[in-house]
Design a protein around this motif. Structure first.
Motif, short mmCIF file in Angstrom:
data_model
loop_
_atom_site.label_atom_id
_atom_site.label_comp_id
_atom_site.label_asym_id
_atom_site.label_seq_id
_atom_site.Cartn_x
_atom_site.Cartn_y
_atom_site.Cartn_z
N PHE A 41 0.83 -1.21 0.00
CA PHE A 41 0.00 0.00 0.00
C PHE A 41 0.86 1.26 0.00
O PHE A 41 0.53 2.25 -0.65
N SER A 42 1.98 1.21 0.72
CA SER A 42 2.85 2.39 0.81
C SER A 42 3.52 2.72 -0.53
O SER A 42 3.91 3.85 -0.77
N ASP A 43 3.65 1.72 -1.42
CA ASP A 43 4.28 1.95 -2.74
C ASP A 43 3.24 2.33 -3.80
O ASP A 43 3.44 3.28 -4.56
N PHE A 44 2.17 1.56 -3.89
CA PHE A 44 1.10 1.79 -4.88
C PHE A 44 -0.24 1.58 -4.18
O PHE A 44 -0.78 0.47 -4.19
N PRO A 45 -0.82 2.62 -3.56
CA PRO A 45 -2.07 2.44 -2.81
C PRO A 45 -3.16 1.75 -3.63
O PRO A 45 -3.88 0.89 -3.12
N GLN A 46 -3.27 2.11 -4.93
CA GLN A 46 -4.36 1.56 -5.74
C GLN A 46 -4.22 0.06 -6.00
O GLN A 46 -5.19 -0.59 -6.39
N LEU A 47 -3.03 -0.50 -5.78
CA LEU A 47 -2.83 -1.94 -5.97
C LEU A 47 -2.55 -2.65 -4.64
O LEU A 47 -2.11 -3.79 -4.62
N GLY A 48 -2.82 -1.93 -3.53
CA GLY A 48 -2.53 -2.51 -2.23
C GLY A 48 -3.66 -2.39 -1.24
O GLY A 48 -3.49 -2.61 -0.05
N ARG A 49 -4.86 -2.04 -1.71
CA ARG A 49 -6.03 -1.96 -0.81
C ARG A 49 -7.06 -3.00 -1.25
O ARG A 49 -7.22 -3.27 -2.43
N PHE A 50 -7.74 -3.59 -0.28
CA PHE A 50 -8.63 -4.70 -0.64
C PHE A 50 -9.80 -4.83 0.32
O PHE A 50 -9.85 -4.16 1.37
N THR A 51 -10.74 -5.70 -0.04
CA THR A 51 -11.86 -6.03 0.84
C THR A 51 -11.94 -7.55 0.98
O THR A 51 -11.53 -8.29 0.08
N LEU A 52 -12.48 -7.99 2.11
CA LEU A 52 -12.78 -9.42 2.32
C LEU A 52 -14.29 -9.56 2.43
O LEU A 52 -14.94 -8.81 3.16
#
Length: 533
Positions: free
Chosen positions: A497-508
């Motif tokens: 998330f710290s490098d690329f937020p858009q590719l490091g956030r998710f839902t379960l």
């Protein structure tokens, strides 16, 4: 095609530097048809040359006419290319419509397309007749966005509708997300591609309350939008013209008063990131032009188009490594992949990698909004034609990335999770299984280890640098924040998330319900897909 004129000035900071190195070898020299030089004095004194024969004069006149036609054509092409560049210089924003079922998302989206000239009167009349024949007179605007028969019959959006419109400074892609809880995975797919969200709330008596209460989609959509990276929200209070409302300021204030604390608790900075306004999606009031005082005397704010045109979105890096999560693919004289370019710039002729299967491909064509272009920058929803891979070898969730700096592929990662609401009698512990949604990836996953629970109350009191209170739990309950290890069966492409937020956030999600939101805090070392050797 390109020319030697400087690029048109950018209307948005994110475009700075995005076009400066986009020079092409096929540029036409501007002095190709230079005017003949003036005669020198010596030439003037020289004896006149004998007149050419008559047919020679005709040839020269014919050549001059031809030259003039070519020059005019070249000038016309130059004007056309300047116009194309100016159009291209408009910033691009992806706009997702979210909210509870029946709030009027598709109707508002359809009205925007009609008001911006994307749909003509004749088409509207056709839809009006079609809706009337189905005894659904008020649904006709929704037919612009809801194109398949099932959606029109049930009055429910199922797929994520996609359309385009423009304002003075901005090109928009509308993503019309489904509101019904059965189609939340489709809503997640739409929201993961968006920069800003239009949260549509029905002012009709009882409808706002249904969407807002526990289990209503208004709440879930807001949480999902924040988790999926929708940085700004425009909250439109729709159906203000409805007989139970009649542009009532009291009703508007009541809804705004209830929504603000909830938006704040969901992580939005209400003063900076959220704007409220009243509209009528069905009749188009306060959408393209400001509200007529005779309709609503108390509203002094801007209309929807004004807000959208001025809204600021997070910058992406046009010179960074390419990251394009693939949401779909198809065959069309080759392999075409679709998705939102999250980072970097793609040019025709580029060599890229399809991850995680590490296939080298070459870009042979790029399309934006049905137009063929030579390059695309960050935030664009693109269709990229590639050679070197078959369509059946690509899956949704794969990522087109730079060869020099490819995205990593892993089967496990560490994440910080916030537990929202577990299913009844469920315990969140090692062994817990759920469905993971991260950018365009949908994978079954298992929690294999709870590493530490973070006490957010203590974290706020203590020094921010010592924010974490380490405590290895056996299980956690609703509302807990926990760092855990997540494992999947297949390789998936993700970033910290710290490098690329858009590719490091998710839902379960479990059994059709969002139970947790999170971010990737650590991935295995380079060259490994797991933490263990």
């Amino acid at each position: 095609m390109e020319h030697d004129a400087p690029p048109a000035p950018s209307h948005h900071a994110q475009d700075d530097g995005a076009v400066d190195d986009w020079a092409r070898d096929d540029a036409e020299p501007s002095d190709r048809h230079a005017a003949p030089a003036e005669e020198s004095p010596e030439a003037a004194d020289a004896p006149a040359a004998p007149a050419p024969p008559a047919e020679g004069v005709n040839d020269i006149q014919s050549s001059l006419q031809s030259l003039e036609l070519k020059t005019n054509a070249a000038a016309h092409e130059d004007v056309q290319m300047v116009a194309d560049e100016e159009e291209e210089a408009k910033r691009h924003i992806n706009l997702v419509f979210i909210g509870h079922v029946d709030a009027g998302k598709s109707t508002a989206g359809g009205q925007i397309l009609f008001l911006s000239g994307q749909v003509d009167d004749r088409t509207i009349q056709k839809y009006e007749k079609e809706a009337k024949d189905k005894s659904r007179e008020s649904w006709y605007m929704a037919y612009i966005m809801d194109t398949n028969e099932e959606e029109r019959l049930k009055g429910k959006t199922v797929e994520v509708g996609r359309a385009h419109f423009e304002t003075e400074n901005t090109r928009f892609t509308i993503l019309d997300a489904p509101g019904h809880k059965s189609y939340v995975p489709n809503m997640i797919s739409g929201a993961s591609q968006a920069d800003i969200g239009v949260l549509v709330i029905s002012a009709r008596k009882g409808e706002f309350e249904t969407g807002y209460e526990r289990g209503g989609q208004t709440r879930e959509h807001v949480l999902l939008a924040k988790t999926l990276g929708v940085a700004k929200l425009v909250v439109v209070i729709n159906k203000m013209d409805e007989p139970t409302v009649q542009w009532s300021k009291e009703r508007y204030d009541e809804i705004e008063g209830k929504m603000i604390p909830f938006l704040r608790s969901s992580g939005y900075n209400v003063k900076k990131d959220v704007q409220f306004l009243p509209i009528s999606g069905l009749c188009g009031a306060n959408m393209k032009t400001r509200m007529d005082k005779s309709i609503c005397s108390w509203w002094n704010g801007p209309c929807l188009f004004e807000i959208l045109d001025k809204i600021e979105v997070p910058l992406r890096d046009p010179k960074g490594p390419v990251r394009l999560p693939i949401i779909d693919k198809y065959k069309d004289m080759g392999t075409v992949v679709m998705g939102k370019l999250e980072n970097g710039t793609i040019r025709e002729g580029d060599s890229l990698l399809v991850m995680p299967n590490k296939t080298h491909v070459k870009v042979t064509g790029i399309n934006l909004d049905e137009k063929k272009v030579r390059r695309a920058g960050p935030n664009e929803n693109v269709r990229v034609k590639v050679s070197g891979i078959e369509e059946e070898d690509i899956m949704a969730g794969f990522v087109l990335s730079s060869v020099a700096n490819p995205i990593g592929a892993f089967t496990e990662f560490n994440a910080q999770l916030q537990i929202l609401e577990l299913l009844d009698n469920a315990i969140f512990t090692a062994g817990y299984k759920a469905v993971l949604h991260i950018h365009s990836v949908v994978e079954e996953c298992e929690i294999v280890d709870l590493i530490e629970e973070i006490d957010m109350k203590k974290a706020k009191v203590t020094d921010p640098k010592k924010k974490k209170t380490k405590r290895k739990p056996l299980f956690v309950k609703n509302g807990a924040v926990v760092v855990c290890r997540v494992q999947v069966t297949n390789l998936i492409c993700i970033e910290k998330f710290s490098d690329f937020p858009q590719l490091g956030r998710f839902t379960l999600r479990t059994e059709g319900k969002t139970i947790a939101v999170g971010k990737v805090v650590d991935v295995p070392p380079v060259g490994r897909s797991t933490f263990s050797a």
